[in-house]
Design an enzyme around this catalytic site. Structure first.
Site, PDB file in Angstrom:
ATOM      1  N   ASP A   1      -1.782  -1.345  -3.952  1.00 54.37           N
ATOM      2  CA  ASP A   1      -1.930  -0.558  -5.074  1.00 54.37           C
ATOM      3  C   ASP A   1      -0.719  -0.846  -6.069  1.00 54.37           C
ATOM      4  OD1 ASP A   1      -0.056   1.012  -3.966  1.00 54.37           O
ATOM      5  OD2 ASP A   1      -1.670   2.012  -2.905  1.00 54.37           O
TER       6      ASP A   1
ATOM      7  N   ASP B   1      -4.777 -10.456 -15.083  1.00 53.98           N
ATOM      8  CA  ASP B   1      -5.880 -11.632 -14.964  1.00 53.98           C
ATOM      9  C   ASP B   1      -7.134 -11.093 -15.767  1.00 53.98           C
ATOM     10  OD1 ASP B   1      -7.859 -13.391 -13.505  1.00 53.98           O
ATOM     11  OD2 ASP B   1      -6.541 -13.203 -11.898  1.00 53.98           O
TER      12      ASP B   1
ATOM     13  N   ASN C   1       0.030   4.376  -0.294  1.00 56.32           N
ATOM     14  CA  ASN C   1      -0.948   5.728  -0.045  1.00 56.32           C
ATOM     15  C   ASN C   1      -1.693   5.598   1.147  1.00 56.32           C
ATOM     16  OD1 ASN C   1      -2.667   4.175  -0.964  1.00 56.32           O
ATOM     17  ND2 ASN C   1      -3.718   5.642  -2.384  1.00 56.32           N
TER      18      ASN C   1
ATOM     19  N   GLU D   1      -7.077 -20.921 -15.531  1.00 58.22           N
ATOM     20  CA  GLU D   1      -7.725 -21.625 -14.238  1.00 58.22           C
ATOM     21  C   GLU D   1      -8.312 -22.697 -14.598  1.00 58.22           C
ATOM     22  OE1 GLU D   1     -10.045 -20.465 -10.227  1.00 58.22           O
ATOM     23  OE2 GLU D   1     -10.705 -19.368 -12.038  1.00 58.22           O
TER      24      GLU D   1
ATOM     25  N   ASP E   1      -3.894   4.026   2.578  1.00 53.11           N
ATOM     26  CA  ASP E   1      -5.558   3.771   2.661  1.00 53.11           C
ATOM     27  C   ASP E   1      -5.813   2.422   3.083  1.00 53.11           C
ATOM     28  OD1 ASP E   1      -4.758   2.548   0.242  1.00 53.11           O
ATOM     29  OD2 ASP E   1      -6.353   3.414  -0.847  1.00 53.11           O
TER      30      ASP E   1
ATOM     31  N   ASP F   1       0.900  -1.285   0.069  1.00 50.88           N
ATOM     32  CA  ASP F   1       0.080  -0.057   0.017  1.00 50.88           C
ATOM     33  C   ASP F   1       0.948   1.232  -0.179  1.00 50.88           C
ATOM     34  OD1 ASP F   1      -1.789   2.161   0.606  1.00 50.88           O
ATOM     35  OD2 ASP F   1      -2.297   1.326   2.646  1.00 50.88           O
TER      36      ASP F   1
ATOM     37  N   ASP G   1      -9.575 -16.602 -15.863  1.00 49.31           N
ATOM     38  CA  ASP G   1     -10.382 -17.029 -14.940  1.00 49.31           C
ATOM     39  C   ASP G   1     -11.371 -18.044 -15.288  1.00 49.31           C
ATOM     40  OD1 ASP G   1     -11.052 -16.057 -12.075  1.00 49.31           O
ATOM     41  OD2 ASP G   1     -13.005 -15.566 -13.046  1.00 49.31           O
TER      42      ASP G   1
ATOM     43  N   HIS H   1      -5.260 -17.230  -4.511  1.00 48.90           N
ATOM     44  CA  HIS H   1      -6.064 -16.488  -3.358  1.00 48.90           C
ATOM     45  C   HIS H   1      -7.293 -17.105  -3.114  1.00 48.90           C
ATOM     46  CE1 HIS H   1      -7.333 -16.088  -7.703  1.00 48.90           C
ATOM     47  NE2 HIS H   1      -8.307 -15.576  -7.114  1.00 48.90           N
ATOM     48  N   ASP H   2      -7.711 -18.329  -3.860  1.00 51.41           N
ATOM     49  CA  ASP H   2      -8.942 -19.284  -3.523  1.00 51.41           C
ATOM     50  C   ASP H   2      -8.550 -20.423  -2.768  1.00 51.41           C
ATOM     51  OD1 ASP H   2     -10.321 -17.517  -5.219  1.00 51.41           O
ATOM     52  OD2 ASP H   2      -9.849 -18.555  -7.250  1.00 51.41           O
TER      53      ASP H   2
HETATM   54  C1  GLC Z   1     -12.085 -17.530 -10.089  1.00 54.97           C
HETATM   55  C2  GLC Z   1     -11.280 -16.506  -8.970  1.00 54.97           C
HETATM   56  C3  GLC Z   1     -11.985 -16.247  -7.933  1.00 54.97           C
HETATM   57  C4  GLC Z   1     -13.347 -15.989  -8.296  1.00 54.97           C
HETATM   58  C5  GLC Z   1     -14.068 -16.713  -9.144  1.00 54.97           C
HETATM   59  C6  GLC Z   1     -15.281 -15.903 -10.033  1.00 54.97           C
HETATM   60  O1  GLC Z   1     -12.293 -18.710  -9.564  1.00 54.97           O
HETATM   61  O2  GLC Z   1     -10.163 -17.090  -8.807  1.00 54.97           O
HETATM   62  O3  GLC Z   1     -11.463 -15.677  -6.832  1.00 54.97           O
HETATM   63  O4  GLC Z   1     -14.349 -15.609  -7.103  1.00 54.97           O
HETATM   64  O5  GLC Z   1     -13.226 -16.972 -10.181  1.00 54.97           O
HETATM   65  O6  GLC Z   1     -14.896 -14.974 -10.524  1.00 54.97           O
END
Ligand code: GLC
Length: 529
Positions: free
Chosen positions: A32, A101, A26, A267, A28, A24, A203, A328-329
């Site tokens: 970023d 992405d 700035n 993905e 907040d 981060d 995605d 992240h999932d």
């Molecule tokens: C993919 C992303 C996930 C998102 C999902 C719907 O699985 O990695 O974070 O919630 O798509 O877009």
């Protein structure tokens, strides 16, 4: 394939940045793009060749960036298009490529296309989304459910039809049978590629085409996996349609039309035999496909080895696997695989960096960051908010990067970050950088080793016979990787060579004469005599 005609990403180490939690600049509380620029030095020092940014495009953040309302603009909380261009240039100067992405399956409900689409049955963008009449009983058009829970269809009062969403109600699925949708996404790919983006993570790549006849999904059976049984149906018609491959081939043609071919990394949460199909003939679909069987495998030699061998056997000639343990999932491998045990974290990192294929690290993997336990009030993921306490959502793997032991972890100067930080005192980049024995130093040295030995990172791999709990394979002509994934010490007869990398750094350059001893959770790279 010689080194010169080999695509750059085959010997690369890729690194996923979750921008909201990276740095981060700035104050907040939200990461970023200028924050990423400030930390490029870390990525270069680590030896990363390419970064994939989770979405930085405009979004009302119902699903934290994965509900896009403008595919060609940067979300204000992350910066501007100028910042993005500066990032691409600054990263390029450090030999780091930038991957975007892209979310082709759906948009935000607030995307102008959907706002128009829902306004009338004759709207210009009506056919851009999946609309259908309810059935005679006034029920949804078919039995499809959302992978985020609940029905997949939402009735829209204005036009009296239902729209389909594989995820949140706020994420209407696009209709990929529509040529205008296809053409528009070609333009989006070009928009970013022309700005110097080196590729795209696509995605939910396997989901974008829906059955043209909207047939009901068949019920789950006792033989199906846990998730399928939980949803009560097999996703045969709302996802995984064979026609998706035609769309991916179209994207690949476009990606290959650039002098430096753009990388498409999908993905692809599908079983290994299906995964192979996403590589097409090995040259005409995805360049890399994420392997979810591997991510979700138990951290045991036999099971992981089986998945890797099955993957290698299934891929078409010319295809190249990708290996990842966190995102992240799916949470963080230091917790999921390694139970936050430093020895196992080291072993897992060595595994990821030594398999034949492209490793994709997730920010924080390099310092062994584990999942962070959060309170209910801290949760920001819509899934956690909805399903707590049965499921706390994905936030535990999305907390801010731990740069130092300062207040705010070097992530932010703000009093509050958008998600709380983990334990910055015990796990942070600054301290590990100083420590030759740290997880970070091991990670960096393993990456450097790959770079020094092209035949190690690009060469073939063959599994070796080993005792239970041990997994070993050759890399190229001159190296063997041996991992003891068991809780007992083992002695590997007949394994000789010089230890070039070891999870226990004090053993490096030790010479094994005719047997190699490995402590519990110890792994090595041996240079053969
Ligand atoms: C993919 C992303 C996930 C998102 C999902 C719907 O699985 O990695 O974070 O919630 O798509 O877009």
């Amino acid at each position: 394939m010689t080194a010169s005609d080999e695509p750059w990403w085959r010997t690369a180490v890729l690194y996923q940045i979750y921008p909201r939690s990276f740095a981060d600049s700035n104050a907040d509380g939200v990461g970023d793009i200028p924050g990423i620029i400030e930390h490029l030095e870390h990525l270069q020092w680590l030896g990363v060749d390419g970064i994939w940014l989770s979405p930085v495009t405009v979004s009302p953040n119902a699903d934290w960036g994965y509900d896009v309302s403008d595919f060609c603009a940067i979300a204000p909380e992350f910066g501007t298009l100028d910042d993005f261009d500066r990032l691409v240039t600054a990263a390029g100067e450090r030999g780091i490529r930038v991957l975007m992405d892209i979310v082709p399956n759906h948009t935000s409900v607030q995307h102008p296309w959907f706002v128009d689409s829902r306004s009338s049955r004759t709207a210009t963008h009506r056919e851009w989304y999946v609309w259908a009449d309810g059935n005679e009983g006034g029920e949804p058009p078919n039995n499809w459910v959302s992978s985020f829970g609940g029905p997949g269809w939402t009735l829209d009062e204005t036009t009296g039809q239902y729209y389909f969403h594989n995820h949140l109600q706020d994420q209407p699925d696009l209709n990929w049978w529509n040529d205008e949708v296809r053409d528009t996404f070609d333009g989006i790919f070009r928009f970013w590629s022309d700005r110097g983006v080196a590729g795209f993570r696509i995605d939910v790549c396997n989901v974008i085409i829906k059955d043209a006849e909207l047939r009901d999904n068949p019920p789950a059976t006792e033989d199906d996996d846990f998730e399928t049984q939980m949803f009560g149906q097999r996703s045969v018609y709302n996802a995984n349609r064979p026609e998706v491959h035609e769309v991916i081939r179209r994207w690949r043609r476009q990606a290959d039309s650039y002098d430096e071919h753009r990388l498409l990394i999908g993905e692809t949460p599908v079983p290994v035999d299906k995964l192979a199909e996403y590589y097409g003939d090995g040259t005409d679909e995805l360049g890399l496909a994420f392997n979810f069987s591997f991510i979700t495998a138990p951290f045991r030699a036999a099971e992981m080895r089986a998945i890797v061998e099955e993957t290698e056997a299934a891929l078409p000639p010319g295809a190249w696997p990708a290996w990842t343990g966190s995102n992240h999932d799916m949470f963080r491998f230091p917790t999921r695989w390694a139970e936050d045990d430093p020895a196992k974290i080291r072993l897992a990192l060595l595994l990821l960096l030594c398999l034949r294929g492209t490793p994709v690290l997730y920010q924080g993997d390099e310092i062994g960051m584990g999942d962070v336990t959060l309170e209910r009030d801290d949760l920001r993921d819509p899934l956690g908010v909805r399903f707590y306490p049965y499921y706390a959502g994905r936030d535990a793997g999305r907390t801010p990067m731990q740069w130092s032991d300062r207040r705010g972890g070097g992530f932010t100067e703000s009093e509050r970050s958008w998600l709380p930080l983990g334990d910055v005192a015990t796990t942070n980049v600054a301290a590990q950088r100083e420590d030759r024995d740290s997880i970070l130093s091991l990670c960096r040295d393993a990456i450097a080793f790959r770079r020094r030995h092209h035949e190690f990172s690009a060469g073939d791999a063959t599994s070796l016979a080993t005792p239970e709990g041990v997994w070993a394979w050759t890399r190229g002509e001159r190296h063997v990787v041996a991992l003891n994934m068991s809780p007992e010490e083992v002695l590997l007869d007949g394994m000789a060579g010089t230890i070039r990398l070891c999870t226990d750094r004090s053993r490096e350059v030790e010479v094994a004469g005719d047997a190699l001893r490995l402590a519990a959770s110890e792994g090595v790279v041996l240079e053969l005599p």
